[in-house]
Design an enzyme around this catalytic site. Sequence first.
Site, PDB file in Angstrom:
ATOM      1  N   LYS A 108       0.840  -1.203   0.000  1.00 39.84           N
ATOM      2  CA  LYS A 108       0.000   0.000   0.000  1.00 39.84           C
ATOM      3  C   LYS A 108       0.873   1.251   0.000  1.00 39.84           C
ATOM      4  O   LYS A 108       0.670   2.167  -0.773  1.00 39.84           O
ATOM      5  CB  LYS A 108      -0.922  -0.033   1.231  1.00 39.84           C
ATOM      6  CG  LYS A 108      -1.853   1.133   1.339  1.00 39.84           C
ATOM      7  CD  LYS A 108      -2.822   0.947   2.495  1.00 39.84           C
ATOM      8  CE  LYS A 108      -3.546   2.258   2.785  1.00 39.84           C
ATOM      9  NZ  LYS A 108      -4.472   2.161   3.909  1.00 39.84           N
ATOM     10  N   GLU A 159      -5.194  -6.891  15.003  1.00 41.38           N
ATOM     11  CA  GLU A 159      -4.669  -5.585  14.627  1.00 41.38           C
ATOM     12  C   GLU A 159      -5.783  -4.539  14.709  1.00 41.38           C
ATOM     13  O   GLU A 159      -5.523  -3.363  14.916  1.00 41.38           O
ATOM     14  CB  GLU A 159      -4.121  -5.667  13.190  1.00 41.38           C
ATOM     15  CG  GLU A 159      -2.984  -4.704  12.920  1.00 41.38           C
ATOM     16  CD  GLU A 159      -2.307  -4.994  11.594  1.00 41.38           C
ATOM     17  OE1 GLU A 159      -1.415  -5.848  11.562  1.00 41.38           O
ATOM     18  OE2 GLU A 159      -2.685  -4.378  10.582  1.00 41.38           O
ATOM     19  N   GLY A 179      -4.958  -1.867   5.106  1.00 39.18           N
ATOM     20  CA  GLY A 179      -4.133  -2.975   4.622  1.00 39.18           C
ATOM     21  C   GLY A 179      -4.794  -4.329   4.833  1.00 39.18           C
ATOM     22  O   GLY A 179      -4.873  -5.164   3.936  1.00 39.18           O
ATOM     23  N   ARG A 180      -5.320  -4.555   6.047  1.00 38.21           N
ATOM     24  CA  ARG A 180      -5.921  -5.869   6.350  1.00 38.21           C
ATOM     25  C   ARG A 180      -7.305  -6.042   5.744  1.00 38.21           C
ATOM     26  O   ARG A 180      -7.946  -7.067   5.938  1.00 38.21           O
ATOM     27  CB  ARG A 180      -5.940  -6.093   7.871  1.00 38.21           C
ATOM     28  CG  ARG A 180      -6.632  -5.014   8.658  1.00 38.21           C
ATOM     29  CD  ARG A 180      -6.317  -5.154  10.145  1.00 38.21           C
ATOM     30  NE  ARG A 180      -6.785  -4.016  10.934  1.00 38.21           N
ATOM     31  CZ  ARG A 180      -6.137  -2.868  11.074  1.00 38.21           C
ATOM     32  NH1 ARG A 180      -5.006  -2.665  10.448  1.00 38.21           N
ATOM     33  NH2 ARG A 180      -6.612  -1.909  11.837  1.00 38.21           N
ATOM     34  N   LYS A 190       7.770  -0.749  12.251  1.00 37.44           N
ATOM     35  CA  LYS A 190       8.413  -0.295  11.023  1.00 37.44           C
ATOM     36  C   LYS A 190       9.563   0.672  11.322  1.00 37.44           C
ATOM     37  O   LYS A 190      10.483   0.803  10.544  1.00 37.44           O
ATOM     38  CB  LYS A 190       7.385   0.358  10.090  1.00 37.44           C
ATOM     39  CG  LYS A 190       6.365  -0.647   9.536  1.00 37.44           C
ATOM     40  CD  LYS A 190       5.477  -0.053   8.448  1.00 37.44           C
ATOM     41  CE  LYS A 190       4.472  -1.096   7.962  1.00 37.44           C
ATOM     42  NZ  LYS A 190       3.675  -0.683   6.816  1.00 37.44           N
ATOM     43  N   GLU A 212      10.602  -4.602   4.573  1.00 40.95           N
ATOM     44  CA  GLU A 212      10.670  -6.023   4.187  1.00 40.95           C
ATOM     45  C   GLU A 212      10.351  -6.194   2.703  1.00 40.95           C
ATOM     46  O   GLU A 212      11.055  -6.890   1.963  1.00 40.95           O
ATOM     47  CB  GLU A 212       9.659  -6.859   4.996  1.00 40.95           C
ATOM     48  CG  GLU A 212       9.966  -7.001   6.466  1.00 40.95           C
ATOM     49  CD  GLU A 212       9.240  -5.958   7.310  1.00 40.95           C
ATOM     50  OE1 GLU A 212       9.044  -4.815   6.819  1.00 40.95           O
ATOM     51  OE2 GLU A 212       8.893  -6.282   8.455  1.00 40.95           O
ATOM     52  N   HIS A 249      -5.408 -33.850  17.412  1.00 42.17           N
ATOM     53  CA  HIS A 249      -4.291 -34.691  17.855  1.00 42.17           C
ATOM     54  C   HIS A 249      -3.192 -33.850  18.495  1.00 42.17           C
ATOM     55  O   HIS A 249      -2.060 -34.303  18.613  1.00 42.17           O
ATOM     56  CB  HIS A 249      -3.746 -35.488  16.668  1.00 42.17           C
ATOM     57  CG  HIS A 249      -4.803 -36.360  16.061  1.00 42.17           C
ATOM     58  ND1 HIS A 249      -4.949 -37.688  16.380  1.00 42.17           N
ATOM     59  CD2 HIS A 249      -5.807 -36.063  15.199  1.00 42.17           C
ATOM     60  CE1 HIS A 249      -5.986 -38.178  15.721  1.00 42.17           C
ATOM     61  NE2 HIS A 249      -6.532 -37.215  14.998  1.00 42.17           N
TER      62      HIS A 249
HETATM   63  C1  G6Q Z   1      -2.612  -3.715   7.832  1.00 39.55           C
HETATM   64  C2  G6Q Z   1      -1.377  -3.179   8.355  1.00 39.55           C
HETATM   65  C3  G6Q Z   1      -0.125  -3.887   7.913  1.00 39.55           C
HETATM   66  C4  G6Q Z   1       0.280  -3.611   6.479  1.00 39.55           C
HETATM   67  C5  G6Q Z   1       1.705  -4.099   6.255  1.00 39.55           C
HETATM   68  C6  G6Q Z   1       2.174  -3.862   4.852  1.00 39.55           C
HETATM   69  O1  G6Q Z   1      -3.715  -3.293   8.076  1.00 39.55           O
HETATM   70  O2  G6Q Z   1      -1.305  -1.822   8.114  1.00 39.55           O
HETATM   71  O3  G6Q Z   1      -0.215  -5.275   8.083  1.00 39.55           O
HETATM   72  O4  G6Q Z   1      -0.592  -4.226   5.590  1.00 39.55           O
HETATM   73  O5  G6Q Z   1       2.556  -3.463   7.181  1.00 39.55           O
HETATM   74  O6  G6Q Z   1       2.099  -2.517   4.520  1.00 39.55           O
HETATM   75  P1  G6Q Z   1       2.261  -2.063   3.024  1.00 39.55           P
HETATM   76  O7  G6Q Z   1       1.163  -2.683   2.228  1.00 39.55           O
HETATM   77  O8  G6Q Z   1       2.197  -0.585   3.043  1.00 39.55           O
HETATM   78  O9  G6Q Z   1       3.594  -2.570   2.546  1.00 39.55           O
END
Ligand code: G6Q
Length: 545
Positions: free
Chosen positions: A205, A351, A265-266, A510, A211, A382
């Site tokens: 996003k 989150e 994002g989620r 981050k 990462e 199990h």
């Molecule tokens: C989701 C969070 C988080 C995010 C990641 C990746 O709601 O904000 O999980 O999706 O940190 O972020 P980017 O998509 O910006 O790389």
Amino acid sequence: MAKTESALNPLMKHRKRLNETTMRELFAADTGRFESFSASAGEILLDYSKNRIDAGAMKALIGLARDAGVEARRDAMWAGEAINITENRSVLHMALRYGGDQPVRAAGGDDIMPGIREVLERMRVFSDQVRDGSIRGATGEQFTDVVNIGIGGSDLGPAMVTLALEPYSRADLRLHYVSNVDGAHMGDTLKRLDPKRTMFIVASKTFTTDETMTNANTARGWLATALGDGAVNDHFAALSTNLAATDAFGIRQDRIFGFWDWVGGRYSVWSAIGLPVAISVGFDNFKAFLDGAYQMDRHFLETPLEQNLPVIMAVLGVWYRNAWGFSTHAVLPYDQRLSRFAAYLQQQDMESNGKSVTLSGKPVQWPTGPIIWGEPGTNGQHAFYQLIHQGTDVIPCDFLIAAQPHEHLPPHHDKLVANVLAQSEALMLGKTKDEVVAELKAQGLTKDAIKALTPHKMFPGNRPSNTLMYPKLTPEVLGALVALYEHKVFVQGTIWDVNSYDQWGVELGKQLAKALLPKVEGMTGTEGHDSSTQGLVRHYLALKG
Ligand code: G6Q
């Protein structure tokens, strides 16, 4: 706010009453309990009769949701109000799957639907072309492998959905998801891939997540080493709201798929972030996934709270978290393809509602989001089910089961169904002393052996669960299930009076590593850090050699 606290208190009188009985007794006293405490939304049935509830408790719980203003807040969200107050953003992931013809506006702006439809159409064309081979790699080979590079919300959703919809995918087009900055993740993935046939999708996003950018740079280097710098253009696509950064990375315009800041994002699997899913299962199936969610949205928006599945599941969660003090919640799909569903829901729920200040910034005076966890059955039986049956903690569970499997392998599916039903029944009933003694007597054990063994073989029972049953794990059903949990989280966040749509804990992560990187690289000293951190850095540098 004080309002929430005083609203939660009356639940205690219902808890007191229900604490004096058991579900076993409630079922014995009422043969219509299943009918009274089950509800449907489209193809999904929710049986919530195996909970510590009666009509009075449910009335109080639904009243709690109503008094918390769930309906008004739900309508405000859909009207585009900036309910994510700490980031001053609308929360409009429902628009991404909206199938109606009304305009949808973010914070009073222009209709956002044309932009959504335009990106969807571009996703359709692109995914079709990758699948039929009209888009190829730099050397003219057809793509056989697509690697999605993203993390958190840019990974968990599409990765979970791709696995869940495996029956709709093609054997000659494989999807891979690389998220971790641990080089093992990228290294192990690349090891099996042919650069000539591999496409990378960089999903972020913000397009600044360390990462993801590190993994994207590694992938670009790997590809350029094999095929030359000029090939990169043909092998990369990007999904982002930060179009300037995708451009700077060198991704060509027609391979960039945008989305918007009102998509959390989620909550982004419904947006361009779903592109790898569309490539894997075909755009029509991706669209069916959106349609299933849209049907659940309609149910959520239009159904009275008493029959509203997300609301029922939400208030039961509040009931256990706040009135009974149960701190975890297990999600147990009897559906191997939902093996990443609990991990996905961990992010969606924890989150969103893992917050300890109210919307007005005051410390909350009540427990908020529970710990979400789970694994598919029957495997879990199990392993950790022991604790669910006989441990000292009570863990409310959601069981999920399809009536029809995708494969024709009798007797597998009937066995799976027998197992899930047996578990919820056993958790509810437990096993009394008399039952254990009778069982051991029938096995011919001596009196002494029976006495010694009985306490170990008793089960307390009265352990709550929901069962969600659906015809088959189709794209529509999956979309509806995911949307069901999204709305559940929304309702709980509203009752707890927290902002379910920010994630400052993630943002902290981050920033933190950035400060330590030069020290771990041995470039600067560790002064100013605590002695543990300093000692570990020293030890690391010594071991690293
Ligand atoms: C989701 C969070 C988080 C995010 C990641 C990746 O709601 O904000 O999980 O999706 O940190 O972020 P980017 O998509 O910006 O790389």
